[in-house]
Enzyme design. Sequence first.
Site, PDB file in Angstrom:
ATOM      1  N   HIS A 223      -8.088   2.689  -4.428  1.00  6.99           N
ATOM      2  CA  HIS A 223      -6.772   2.067  -4.641  1.00  6.99           C
ATOM      3  C   HIS A 223      -6.933   0.678  -5.253  1.00  6.99           C
ATOM      4  CE1 HIS A 223      -5.672   4.621  -0.901  1.00  6.99           C
ATOM      5  NE2 HIS A 223      -5.173   5.238  -1.945  1.00  6.99           N
TER       6      HIS A 223
ATOM      7  N   LYS B 179       4.349  14.395   4.244  1.00  3.02           N
ATOM      8  CA  LYS B 179       2.957  14.801   4.109  1.00  3.02           C
ATOM      9  C   LYS B 179       2.206  14.906   5.435  1.00  3.02           C
ATOM     10  CE  LYS B 179      -0.866  13.131   1.403  1.00  3.02           C
ATOM     11  NZ  LYS B 179      -1.285  12.073   0.496  1.00  3.02           N
TER      12      LYS B 179
ATOM     13  N   ARG C 154      -8.236  11.213  -9.861  1.00  5.80           N
ATOM     14  CA  ARG C 154      -9.671  11.403  -9.627  1.00  5.80           C
ATOM     15  C   ARG C 154     -10.186  12.662 -10.310  1.00  5.80           C
ATOM     16  NH1 ARG C 154      -8.612  10.484  -3.400  1.00  5.80           N
ATOM     17  NH2 ARG C 154      -6.690  11.343  -4.252  1.00  5.80           N
TER      18      ARG C 154
HETATM   19  P1  ADP Z   1      -0.259   9.546  -1.427  1.00  2.96           P
HETATM   20  O1  ADP Z   1      -0.153   9.722   0.050  1.00  2.96           O
HETATM   21  O2  ADP Z   1       1.053   9.250  -2.101  1.00  2.96           O
HETATM   22  O3  ADP Z   1      -1.076  10.579  -2.147  1.00  2.96           O
HETATM   23  P2  ADP Z   1      -2.521   7.767  -1.413  1.00  2.96           P
HETATM   24  O4  ADP Z   1      -2.489   6.528  -0.602  1.00  2.96           O
HETATM   25  O5  ADP Z   1      -3.400   8.878  -0.934  1.00  2.96           O
HETATM   26  O6  ADP Z   1      -1.025   8.185  -1.577  1.00  2.96           O
HETATM   27  O7  ADP Z   1      -2.896   7.426  -2.905  1.00  2.96           O
HETATM   28  C1  ADP Z   1      -2.100   6.592  -3.709  1.00  2.96           C
HETATM   29  C2  ADP Z   1      -2.509   6.721  -5.153  1.00  2.96           C
HETATM   30  O8  ADP Z   1      -3.862   6.310  -5.310  1.00  2.96           O
HETATM   31  C3  ADP Z   1      -2.479   8.149  -5.699  1.00  2.96           C
HETATM   32  O9  ADP Z   1      -2.054   8.110  -7.040  1.00  2.96           O
HETATM   33  C4  ADP Z   1      -3.896   8.603  -5.631  1.00  2.96           C
HETATM   34  O10 ADP Z   1      -4.171   9.604  -6.598  1.00  2.96           O
HETATM   35  C5  ADP Z   1      -4.606   7.303  -5.963  1.00  2.96           C
HETATM   36  N1  ADP Z   1      -5.983   7.293  -5.468  1.00  2.96           N
HETATM   37  C6  ADP Z   1      -6.407   7.565  -4.222  1.00  2.96           C
HETATM   38  N2  ADP Z   1      -7.754   7.442  -4.127  1.00  2.96           N
HETATM   39  C7  ADP Z   1      -8.186   7.070  -5.355  1.00  2.96           C
HETATM   40  C8  ADP Z   1      -9.473   6.807  -5.922  1.00  2.96           C
HETATM   41  N3  ADP Z   1     -10.595   6.921  -5.205  1.00  2.96           N
HETATM   42  N4  ADP Z   1      -9.536   6.453  -7.213  1.00  2.96           N
HETATM   43  C9  ADP Z   1      -8.402   6.375  -7.953  1.00  2.96           C
HETATM   44  N5  ADP Z   1      -7.163   6.622  -7.503  1.00  2.96           N
HETATM   45  C10 ADP Z   1      -7.052   6.966  -6.218  1.00  2.96           C
END
Ligand code: ADP
Length: 155
Positions: free
Chosen positions: A17, A41, A91
Amino acid sequence: MITALFPGSFDPVTKGHESIVKKALPMFDKIIVAIGENTMKKNSMFSLEQRLQWLKDTFGNYDKVLIDSYSCLTTDYCKAKNVKYILRGLRDTADFQYEKNIADVNTMLDSEIETVFLLADKQETNISSSVVREMLLFGKDVKEFIPKGVIIPHK
Ligand code: ADP
């Protein structure tokens, strides 16, 4: 003033993030990193307050970054804040499939909103909040997956 919303659960915030926000900094005047509590979710592992605190620990030094949370539809939050761009990270193809669905629905709900995707750096493609949570459950050290300023106490 061009503002982007980076929405997510951030349960907890990871280096993945952090990296997406850092990459997006030169592209926008302001980035709102916000925890959406509207998702069906899952039940989060960490409280909203705790997750907000870790976002502040991660992005507190960036003038352009604002931390917030919301409990409505993401597009309604965007409208209320006059935000036209949603920032999301990709990813792999599974992320793409999932993200494209959400982006399509968001455009259906509000045609003025555009989703901007940034690719994860190679070294971060395997980092996810769910992997971090899994490791924490089994007492493993997650330091290498989370931003420097974030301290997750051992249970
Ligand atoms: P959600 O619950 O909405 O999926 P997340 O907190 O899991 O939210 O992720 C928020 C955003 O960050 C999403 O767009 C996700 O694809 C992106 N994301 C999560 N992990 C990574 C990573 N390792 N590298 C790049 N983007 C990421």
